[in-house]
Design an enzyme around this catalytic site. Sequence first.
Site, PDB file in Angstrom:
ATOM      1  N   CYS A   2       0.840  -1.195   0.000  1.00 14.62           N
ATOM      2  CA  CYS A   2       0.000   0.000   0.000  1.00 14.62           C
ATOM      3  C   CYS A   2       0.872   1.242   0.000  1.00 14.62           C
ATOM      4  O   CYS A   2       2.077   1.185   0.170  1.00 14.62           O
ATOM      5  CB  CYS A   2      -0.878   0.016   1.244  1.00 14.62           C
ATOM      6  N   GLY A  28      -1.241   0.764  -4.756  1.00 15.77           N
ATOM      7  CA  GLY A  28      -2.508   0.164  -4.341  1.00 15.77           C
ATOM      8  C   GLY A  28      -3.644   0.785  -5.122  1.00 15.77           C
ATOM      9  O   GLY A  28      -3.815   2.000  -5.093  1.00 15.77           O
ATOM     10  N   ASN A 101       1.250   0.118   5.809  1.00 18.12           N
ATOM     11  CA  ASN A 101       1.748  -0.586   4.627  1.00 18.12           C
ATOM     12  C   ASN A 101       2.581  -1.774   5.106  1.00 18.12           C
ATOM     13  O   ASN A 101       3.529  -1.582   5.869  1.00 18.12           O
ATOM     14  CB  ASN A 101       2.603   0.352   3.775  1.00 18.12           C
ATOM     15  N   GLY A 102       2.205  -2.945   4.666  1.00 15.86           N
ATOM     16  CA  GLY A 102       2.961  -4.124   5.052  1.00 15.86           C
ATOM     17  C   GLY A 102       2.028  -5.251   5.412  1.00 15.86           C
ATOM     18  O   GLY A 102       0.844  -5.239   5.049  1.00 15.86           O
ATOM     19  N   TYR A 257      10.112  -3.739  -8.790  1.00 16.82           N
ATOM     20  CA  TYR A 257       8.794  -3.490  -9.374  1.00 16.82           C
ATOM     21  C   TYR A 257       7.973  -2.413  -8.683  1.00 16.82           C
ATOM     22  O   TYR A 257       7.429  -1.528  -9.333  1.00 16.82           O
ATOM     23  CB  TYR A 257       8.007  -4.815  -9.388  1.00 16.82           C
TER      24      TYR A 257
HETATM   25  O1  LIG Z   1       4.295 -12.640 -14.113  1.00 16.93           O
HETATM   26  P1  LIG Z   1       3.178 -11.742 -13.695  1.00 16.93           P
HETATM   27  O2  LIG Z   1       2.340 -12.362 -12.625  1.00 16.93           O
HETATM   28  O3  LIG Z   1       2.394 -11.248 -14.855  1.00 16.93           O
HETATM   29  O4  LIG Z   1       3.824 -10.486 -12.946  1.00 16.93           O
HETATM   30  C1  LIG Z   1       4.892  -9.724 -13.426  1.00 16.93           C
HETATM   31  C2  LIG Z   1       4.432  -8.593 -14.298  1.00 16.93           C
HETATM   32  O5  LIG Z   1       3.498  -7.731 -13.584  1.00 16.93           O
HETATM   33  C3  LIG Z   1       4.050  -6.448 -13.440  1.00 16.93           C
HETATM   34  O6  LIG Z   1       3.528  -5.540 -14.394  1.00 16.93           O
HETATM   35  P2  LIG Z   1       2.243  -4.616 -14.136  1.00 16.93           P
HETATM   36  O7  LIG Z   1       1.324  -4.714 -15.292  1.00 16.93           O
HETATM   37  O8  LIG Z   1       1.639  -4.907 -12.815  1.00 16.93           O
HETATM   38  O9  LIG Z   1       2.783  -3.120 -13.999  1.00 16.93           O
HETATM   39  P3  LIG Z   1       3.758  -2.172 -14.830  1.00 16.93           P
HETATM   40  O10 LIG Z   1       2.944  -1.445 -15.862  1.00 16.93           O
HETATM   41  O11 LIG Z   1       4.293  -1.251 -13.785  1.00 16.93           O
HETATM   42  O12 LIG Z   1       4.842  -2.967 -15.464  1.00 16.93           O
HETATM   43  C4  LIG Z   1       5.533  -6.608 -13.667  1.00 16.93           C
HETATM   44  O13 LIG Z   1       6.124  -5.414 -14.158  1.00 16.93           O
HETATM   45  C5  LIG Z   1       5.588  -7.702 -14.707  1.00 16.93           C
HETATM   46  O14 LIG Z   1       5.336  -7.176 -15.983  1.00 16.93           O
HETATM   47  N1  LIG Z   2      -0.216  -3.922   0.791  1.00 17.72           N
HETATM   48  C1  LIG Z   2      -0.321  -3.537   2.037  1.00 17.72           C
HETATM   49  O1  LIG Z   2       0.514  -2.849   2.584  1.00 17.72           O
HETATM   50  C2  LIG Z   2      -1.551  -4.044   2.737  1.00 17.72           C
HETATM   51  C3  LIG Z   2      -1.778  -3.566   4.163  1.00 17.72           C
HETATM   52  C4  LIG Z   2      -2.691  -4.518   4.922  1.00 17.72           C
HETATM   53  N2  LIG Z   2      -2.028  -5.772   5.185  1.00 17.72           N
HETATM   54  C5  LIG Z   2      -3.974  -4.719   4.161  1.00 17.72           C
HETATM   55  O2  LIG Z   2      -4.191  -5.762   3.600  1.00 17.72           O
HETATM   56  O3  LIG Z   2      -4.760  -3.811   4.088  1.00 17.72           O
HETATM   57 MG   LIG Z   3       5.016  -4.977 -15.975  1.00 14.47          MG
END
Ligand SMILES: O=P(O)(O)OC[C@H]1O[C@H](OP(=O)(O)OP(=O)(O)O)[C@H](O)[C@@H]1O
Ligand SMILES: NC(=O)CC[C@H](N)C(=O)O
Ligand SMILES: [Mg+2]
Length: 508
Positions: A2, A28, A101-102, A257
């Site tokens: 988050c 998020g 967050n966490g 990422y």
């Molecule tokens: O193997 P997967 O389960 O598909 O996960 C990995 C992919 O998901 C993410 O992209 P995302 O579309 O979330 O965001 P981005 O536009 O920031 O790359 C990440 O950058 C990879 O492309």
């Molecule tokens: N991604 C997060 O940081 C999630 C915070 C919290 N564990 C929730 O699920 O709301």
């Molecule tokens: Mg991606």
Amino acid sequence: MCGIVGIVGTSPVNQAIYDGLTVLQHRGQDAAGIITIDNNTFSLRKANGLVKDVFHTRHMKRLQGNIGIGHVRYPTAGSSSSAEAQPFYVNSPFGIAMAHNGNLTNAEALKERLFTKARRHVNTTSDSEVLLNILAYELGRNDKMKLDAADMFKAISEVNQQVSGGYATIAMIIGHGILAFRDPHGIRPLVFGKRETERGVEYMFASESVALSIDGFEFVRDVAPGEAIYVTEDGQFYSQICADKTMHAPCIFEFVYFARPDSNIDNMSVYATRVNMGTKLGEKIKREWADKDIDVVIPIPETSCDIALEIASVLNLPYRQGFVKNRYIGRTFIMPGQEQRKKSVRRKLNAIDREFAGKNVLLVDDSIVRGTTSAQIVEMARDAGAKNVYFASAAPEVRFPNVYGIDMPSAAELIAHGRDVEDINASIGSDGLIYQSISDLKDAVALENPEITRFETSVFDGQYITGDVNQDYLNRIDALRNDSAKSTREKAMSASLELHNQETGEGE
Ligand SMILES: O=P(O)(O)OC[C@H]1O[C@H](OP(=O)(O)OP(=O)(O)O)[C@H](O)[C@@H]1O
Ligand SMILES: NC(=O)CC[C@H](N)C(=O)O
Ligand SMILES: [Mg+2]
């Protein structure tokens, strides 16, 4: 993963919190919330949806006050019900709100203890509500009407002794101020900055430094692992390390990422670490794939673009944006169900055929997790006429679940789980697949701050830094949160009543 923000200001903070949340939206996309204090009263607006959809003018007008916190949610525990959107609130002592967050690894035991020891009821399945109640319990053990900084830090020390997992947290206490704290391993990021005004100094806390810069706050530093910072309503600043033992081990996946490239985390530029990942992987490709006649390097937008550009430069090959990203579709990996994630990849990315036709292409992604993106992208590249499709991942094989704030609870859902590189290559349908090694990934990030000697890397090596995660625990989390368990539960809950129900009567 988050996003959280908190501001102690000298004028209304609603707009700055909103703006801060919009630049943390990539952390998020499921729910958003803001809570402010004005005249000793909380005003809260939270709901499922993106920041721009959750807050309308009528909500913003009511979020009055010079102090407030905000949250964008990507659920990693509990459900995606709007009742679990954050910030959470508890009325005693004083009235406390919290954005977290966490993910806690001992939330179940803590919930139980809260009930038996403190007779505190936690109404949702969110670990964050548990954390808030633990803090409230510890603050409430002090019977003073006004707590000082030492009292705050004592309570946080108690919290740190009981709570395990990842937590970057911003709490706000009526009649007192903002209390921000980070877990003793510093797994999740948290920074703060300040802004001088004619009426005094204002402080802002945020998950990523980008939120400080867009709000005109000067970056001061990261909150240290185990540190708590207390800023009173009138801007007095106090800080203290509130853990006997700290060991800094930031989550390496933030750099791969999660975080925005224009953020700095723990004194490391996320952008620079991604360029370094590109250098390392480019060199590995040069060493190991001399026989492959690659014509062009193509990123899988958006996160991998900076990495792919650097790989192209190391290989001395052209870099082409062969996929166009639909700017109206968010990040697919943090979407809630596999069905939605799968559909969204195709809606999000489209190939420019001429960049593929008759060529040997090297597709680059930052990571392959479930393989949702890579399998479809390889197919799209072939459909666009590519001769050979090679694939490079800037992160090593993701083989283990995450328990600290990334929603990857089930090993079986990870494409690399129990598979070697050849199997994964076959499974995504590429003509060759290469992964960054874990040591190269760690070096790529640590190059930006040699003081960081450890990272939280459990998704790659199965080593869980908090020391309390065993196979039994992972099995329980898997059974509870794997995709099919989650979707069955969400369906069952969709018609349930919620204690918190802001939408009612607002003509949503
Ligand atoms: O193997 P997967 O389960 O598909 O996960 C990995 C992919 O998901 C993410 O992209 P995302 O579309 O979330 O965001 P981005 O536009 O920031 O790359 C990440 O950058 C990879 O492309
Ligand atoms: N991604 C997060 O940081 C999630 C915070 C919290 N564990 C929730 O699920 O709301
Ligand atoms: Mg991606």
